[in-house]
Scaffold this active site. Sequence first.
Site: not given
Ligand code: AMP
Length: 117
Positions: A35-36, A90, A96-97, A103, A105
């Site tokens: 995760d970024i 999520n 929080g999605q 995906h 986590h």
């Molecule tokens: P959610 O909020 O459950 O939809 O999770 C989306 C996740 O994607 C968040 O934890 C972000 O930090 C992560 N995210 C967004 N952009 C990127 C990216 N380019 N590379 C890796 N993770 C990312």
Amino acid sequence: MAGEPQDDCLFCKIVAGTIPATVVRETDTTVAFRDINPQAPTHILVIPKAHYKDAATLGAQAPQLAAAVLAETQAVADEEKLDSYRVVFNTGSGAGQTVWHAHAHVLGGRGMQWPPG
Ligand code: AMP
Ligand code: ZN
């Protein structure tokens, strides 16, 4: 068609390799990458390569693929040597999605509270 890549989807772009990611595992049907914006010492996302907008849709329309994602969460936890960890899907903006490609986590490496916020 169910599962087809979406042009406007960030995670479909990661699957296609047009946006970079730190990939830690890949199978025929899934990708796992860091995760970024990590919320724990280990924070890895496991996604199906096919596009489903959330975990509910994935589970309903492609249950074998949902099982493959779940199996990969365990494989990731093993590789990261996590004996305790949390798997979160999520589902919906109220939960929080923010990315509309299913995906999981995988979070670990620190103590965690229950209930989550
Ligand atoms: P959610 O909020 O459950 O939809 O999770 C989306 C996740 O994607 C968040 O934890 C972000 O930090 C992560 N995210 C967004 N952009 C990127 C990216 N380019 N590379 C890796 N993770 C990312
Ligand atoms: Zn997608």
